[in-house]
Design a protein around this motif. Structure first.
Motif, PDB file in Angstrom:
ATOM      1  N   ARG A  33       0.872  -1.166   0.000  1.00 29.46           N
ATOM      2  CA  ARG A  33       0.000   0.000   0.000  1.00 29.46           C
ATOM      3  C   ARG A  33       0.910   1.217   0.000  1.00 29.46           C
ATOM      4  O   ARG A  33       1.571   1.512   0.994  1.00 29.46           O
ATOM      5  CB  ARG A  33      -0.883  -0.038   1.245  1.00 29.46           C
ATOM      6  CG  ARG A  33      -1.967   0.995   1.258  1.00 29.46           C
ATOM      7  CD  ARG A  33      -2.911   0.729   2.421  1.00 29.46           C
ATOM      8  NE  ARG A  33      -3.893   1.792   2.508  1.00 29.46           N
ATOM      9  CZ  ARG A  33      -4.579   2.090   3.590  1.00 29.46           C
ATOM     10  NH1 ARG A  33      -4.391   1.392   4.685  1.00 29.46           N
ATOM     11  NH2 ARG A  33      -5.437   3.059   3.582  1.00 29.46           N
ATOM     12  N   ASP A  72      -1.964   5.515  -1.946  1.00 31.37           N
ATOM     13  CA  ASP A  72      -3.116   4.669  -1.648  1.00 31.37           C
ATOM     14  C   ASP A  72      -3.805   5.029  -0.320  1.00 31.37           C
ATOM     15  O   ASP A  72      -4.939   4.621  -0.086  1.00 31.37           O
ATOM     16  CB  ASP A  72      -2.709   3.190  -1.605  1.00 31.37           C
ATOM     17  CG  ASP A  72      -2.146   2.710  -2.930  1.00 31.37           C
ATOM     18  OD1 ASP A  72      -2.623   3.169  -3.989  1.00 31.37           O
ATOM     19  OD2 ASP A  72      -1.221   1.865  -2.906  1.00 31.37           O
ATOM     20  N   TYR A  73      -3.121   5.757   0.539  1.00 30.46           N
ATOM     21  CA  TYR A  73      -3.703   6.141   1.828  1.00 30.46           C
ATOM     22  C   TYR A  73      -4.631   7.329   1.632  1.00 30.46           C
ATOM     23  O   TYR A  73      -4.254   8.313   1.000  1.00 30.46           O
ATOM     24  CB  TYR A  73      -2.609   6.508   2.838  1.00 30.46           C
ATOM     25  CG  TYR A  73      -1.856   5.318   3.371  1.00 30.46           C
ATOM     26  CD1 TYR A  73      -2.234   4.709   4.563  1.00 30.46           C
ATOM     27  CD2 TYR A  73      -0.769   4.796   2.685  1.00 30.46           C
ATOM     28  CE1 TYR A  73      -1.537   3.619   5.064  1.00 30.46           C
ATOM     29  CE2 TYR A  73      -0.067   3.705   3.171  1.00 30.46           C
ATOM     30  CZ  TYR A  73      -0.464   3.117   4.359  1.00 30.46           C
ATOM     31  OH  TYR A  73       0.218   2.032   4.844  1.00 30.46           O
ATOM     32  N   ASN A 131       2.588  -4.475   5.311  1.00 35.05           N
ATOM     33  CA  ASN A 131       2.820  -3.617   4.157  1.00 35.05           C
ATOM     34  C   ASN A 131       4.330  -3.489   3.969  1.00 35.05           C
ATOM     35  O   ASN A 131       4.986  -2.742   4.699  1.00 35.05           O
ATOM     36  CB  ASN A 131       2.183  -2.243   4.376  1.00 35.05           C
ATOM     37  CG  ASN A 131       2.327  -1.356   3.157  1.00 35.05           C
ATOM     38  OD1 ASN A 131       2.922  -1.745   2.159  1.00 35.05           O
ATOM     39  ND2 ASN A 131       1.782  -0.158   3.243  1.00 35.05           N
TER      40      ASN A 131
END
Length: 149
Positions: free
Chosen positions: A6, A10-11, A77
């Motif tokens: 991620r 993507d956050y 992650n």
């Protein structure tokens, strides 16, 4: 547990995830005291605690923190790295038999001094079975950017 890359992009601000509950046991108290060497009576002496205003043993703050943070480690992650924790507060005591759960909210994103990384802050709230906040902190992550992977 699953592994998923991620990236910083993507956050999303405000995204949340919540854990299931976990009941804190006397074994947790004893094992944590053994690991840390903290055998203070607040955590270990039932009789002494019964003479105090709080009337029962209190979990080590570091026990609540470590169990709560461990509960959030359900996904790995490989492109994110923990930089640490800020603004850690023990808000309410946790006792034997309390069940805690954790809510993690993406609270901040910013550029890092490293061009290939961004910083993501996760606001961590640990709540008891009464939905009372018992611990709060901010987890700081350094996360790789897609454009530099």
């Amino acid at each position: 547990m699953h592994i998923k890359s991620r990236y910083f992009e993507d956050y999303k601000m405000g995204d949340k995830r919540e854990t299931l509950g976990r009941t804190i046991t006397e074994t947790d108290f004893v094992v944590h005291a053994g690991h840390t060497g903290d055998f203070f009576p607040h955590h270990m002496d039932t009789e002494w605690c019964s003479t105090q205003p709080f009337k029962q043993r209190i979990a080590h703050g570091t026990l609540t923190f470590s169990v709560g943070i461990g509960m959030t480690a359900t996904e790995i992650n490989p492109v994110a790295f923990s930089k640490g924790y800020d603004r850690l507060r023990f808000v309410k005591p946790v006792h034997i038999g309390d069940t805690i759960r954790v809510i993690v909210t993406i609270s901040k994103k910013k550029e890092s001094k490293h061009v290939h990384l961004g910083q993501v802050n996760e606001h961590v709230e640990i709540l008891n079975q009464k939905n009372e906040l018992v611990l709060v902190c901010d987890h700081i992550l350094l996360v790789e950017k897609k454009s530099h992977s």
